[in-house]
Motif scaffolding. Structure first.
Motif, short mmCIF file in Angstrom:
data_model
loop_
_atom_site.label_atom_id
_atom_site.label_comp_id
_atom_site.label_asym_id
_atom_site.label_seq_id
_atom_site.Cartn_x
_atom_site.Cartn_y
_atom_site.Cartn_z
N ALA A 170 63.77 14.23 -51.90
CA ALA A 170 63.35 14.93 -53.12
C ALA A 170 62.84 13.97 -54.19
O ALA A 170 62.13 14.40 -55.11
N ASP A 171 63.16 12.69 -54.11
CA ASP A 171 62.70 11.71 -55.09
C ASP A 171 61.25 11.27 -54.85
O ASP A 171 60.63 10.68 -55.72
N LEU A 172 60.72 11.55 -53.66
CA LEU A 172 59.43 11.00 -53.26
C LEU A 172 58.26 11.83 -53.78
O LEU A 172 58.32 13.06 -53.85
N ARG A 173 57.19 11.14 -54.11
CA ARG A 173 55.94 11.76 -54.55
C ARG A 173 54.80 11.08 -53.80
O ARG A 173 54.93 9.98 -53.30
N GLY A 174 53.66 11.70 -53.79
CA GLY A 174 52.53 11.17 -53.05
C GLY A 174 51.55 10.43 -53.91
O GLY A 174 51.82 10.19 -55.06
N PRO A 175 50.45 10.06 -53.29
CA PRO A 175 50.10 10.47 -51.94
C PRO A 175 50.99 9.77 -50.90
O PRO A 175 51.15 8.57 -50.92
N LEU A 176 51.56 10.61 -50.06
CA LEU A 176 52.54 10.15 -49.07
C LEU A 176 52.36 10.95 -47.79
O LEU A 176 52.18 12.17 -47.82
N LEU A 177 52.42 10.24 -46.67
CA LEU A 177 52.42 10.87 -45.36
C LEU A 177 53.79 10.58 -44.74
O LEU A 177 54.20 9.43 -44.67
N ILE A 178 54.48 11.64 -44.33
CA ILE A 178 55.76 11.50 -43.63
C ILE A 178 55.54 11.94 -42.20
O ILE A 178 55.05 13.05 -41.96
N ASN A 179 55.89 11.08 -41.25
CA ASN A 179 55.72 11.41 -39.84
C ASN A 179 57.09 11.51 -39.18
O ASN A 179 57.86 10.56 -39.20
N VAL A 180 57.39 12.69 -38.63
CA VAL A 180 58.64 12.94 -37.92
C VAL A 180 58.38 12.61 -36.45
O VAL A 180 57.51 13.21 -35.82
N TRP A 181 59.15 11.65 -35.91
CA TRP A 181 58.89 11.15 -34.56
C TRP A 181 60.21 10.85 -33.85
O TRP A 181 61.27 10.86 -34.45
N ALA A 182 60.11 10.55 -32.57
CA ALA A 182 61.25 10.07 -31.77
C ALA A 182 60.70 9.19 -30.66
O ALA A 182 59.61 9.45 -30.14
N GLN A 183 61.44 8.18 -30.29
CA GLN A 183 60.96 7.26 -29.26
C GLN A 183 60.88 7.91 -27.89
O GLN A 183 60.13 7.48 -27.04
N TRP A 184 61.61 8.99 -27.66
CA TRP A 184 61.60 9.67 -26.38
C TRP A 184 60.48 10.71 -26.25
O TRP A 184 60.33 11.37 -25.23
N VAL A 220 55.82 15.97 -36.14
CA VAL A 220 55.40 16.80 -37.26
C VAL A 220 55.01 15.83 -38.36
O VAL A 220 55.70 14.83 -38.59
N THR A 221 53.91 16.12 -39.04
CA THR A 221 53.48 15.26 -40.14
C THR A 221 53.44 16.07 -41.42
O THR A 221 52.99 17.22 -41.43
N VAL A 222 53.96 15.45 -42.48
CA VAL A 222 54.08 16.09 -43.78
C VAL A 222 53.18 15.33 -44.75
O VAL A 222 53.31 14.12 -44.89
N PHE A 223 52.27 16.04 -45.41
CA PHE A 223 51.39 15.45 -46.41
C PHE A 223 51.93 15.83 -47.79
O PHE A 223 51.99 17.01 -48.12
N VAL A 224 52.34 14.83 -48.58
CA VAL A 224 52.97 15.06 -49.88
C VAL A 224 52.00 14.63 -50.98
O VAL A 224 51.57 13.47 -51.00
N ASP A 225 51.71 15.55 -51.90
CA ASP A 225 50.78 15.22 -52.99
C ASP A 225 51.50 14.53 -54.15
O ASP A 225 52.72 14.34 -54.11
N LYS A 226 50.75 14.19 -55.18
CA LYS A 226 51.31 13.43 -56.31
C LYS A 226 52.37 14.20 -57.07
O LYS A 226 53.21 13.62 -57.74
N GLY A 258 54.60 16.12 -55.55
CA GLY A 258 55.75 16.28 -54.67
C GLY A 258 55.70 17.50 -53.78
O GLY A 258 56.62 17.76 -53.02
N LYS A 259 54.61 18.27 -53.83
CA LYS A 259 54.47 19.44 -52.96
C LYS A 259 53.87 18.99 -51.63
O LYS A 259 53.15 18.00 -51.57
N PHE A 260 54.17 19.74 -50.57
CA PHE A 260 53.72 19.27 -49.26
C PHE A 260 53.09 20.36 -48.42
O PHE A 260 53.29 21.55 -48.65
N THR A 261 52.30 19.91 -47.44
CA THR A 261 51.76 20.76 -46.39
C THR A 261 52.09 20.10 -45.05
O THR A 261 52.31 18.88 -44.99
N LEU A 262 52.14 20.91 -44.01
CA LEU A 262 52.57 20.43 -42.70
C LEU A 262 51.42 20.38 -41.69
O LEU A 262 50.49 21.18 -41.77
N HIS A 263 51.55 19.48 -40.75
CA HIS A 263 50.69 19.43 -39.56
C HIS A 263 51.62 19.35 -38.36
O HIS A 263 52.38 18.38 -38.23
#
Length: 188
Positions: free
Chosen positions: A70-84, A153-159, A161-166
């Motif tokens: 909740a502290d993070l602001r963009g422009p920010l890309l968050i990528n949800v991943w796993a090594q498997w 899943v990739t999350v695009f966070v704007d300046k 702090g709101k986000f959209t998903l891919h």
């Protein structure tokens, strides 16, 4: 006096019966090589944003403090991943290239999701040169907010702090770069 002395001796003896403390491995997860990952930076504490990132705190995969999303602001890309995850492996080169091209224009954060082997997650990030901070979500805390059926899943966070998903993996560098431009207004 005898009881106090006996209790002190018993406490000393029992303390010596526990497991021998080991030297901690560098990195928050204790996984070998975690200290070679990009450290999680401290973030300014901010109130959560309506329609923004969840008020969840996740431990850093490498060195550095826990990260409160909740502290993070963009422009920010968050990528949800796993090594498997095979699609995560396929898109990793695009994310590594993005980090090199977008340095100073865009922040990137990885979330190692439901990964039972921290040492393999560290190896994955190092081998693929994912040179940005990563946090760990072993309890699937972001699942509901980010609608994670499975990674990636990739999350695009704007300046603000709101986000959209891919949902799903990127199929090309061109696709990823275009999404960064469209969702965050960052040209590469």
């Amino acid at each position: 006096m005898r009881r106090v002395l006996a209790a002190a001796v018993l406490a000393t003896v029992l303390a010596g019966c526990g497991p021998t403390p080991s030297t901690p491995v560098a990195g928050s997860t204790g996984a070998p090589g975690a200290d070679k990952l990009v450290a999680c930076p401290p973030a300014q504490s901010r109130p959560p944003v309506s329609g923004g990132l969840p008020d969840i705190t996740l431990p850093c995969l490498g060195d550095g403090p826990d990260v409160r999303l909740a502290d993070l602001r963009g422009p920010l890309l968050i990528n949800v991943w796993a090594q498997w995850c095979p699609p995560c492996r396929a898109e990793a080169p695009y994310l590594a290239a993005l980090q090199k091209k977008a340095a100073g224009k865009l922040q990137i954060l990885g979330i190692d999701y439901e990964d039972p082997r921290a040492e393999l997650a560290v190896k994955f990030a190092l081998d693929r040169q994912l040179d940005y901070p990563h946090v760990v979500d072993s309890e699937k805390l972001v699942r509901k907010t980010f609608k994670v059926v499975g990674p990636p899943v990739t999350v695009f966070v704007d300046k603000d702090g709101k986000f959209t998903l891919h949902q799903g993996a990127f199929t090309s560098q061109k696709q990823l770069d275009q999404l960064v431009k469209d969702k965050l207004g960052v040209s590469l």
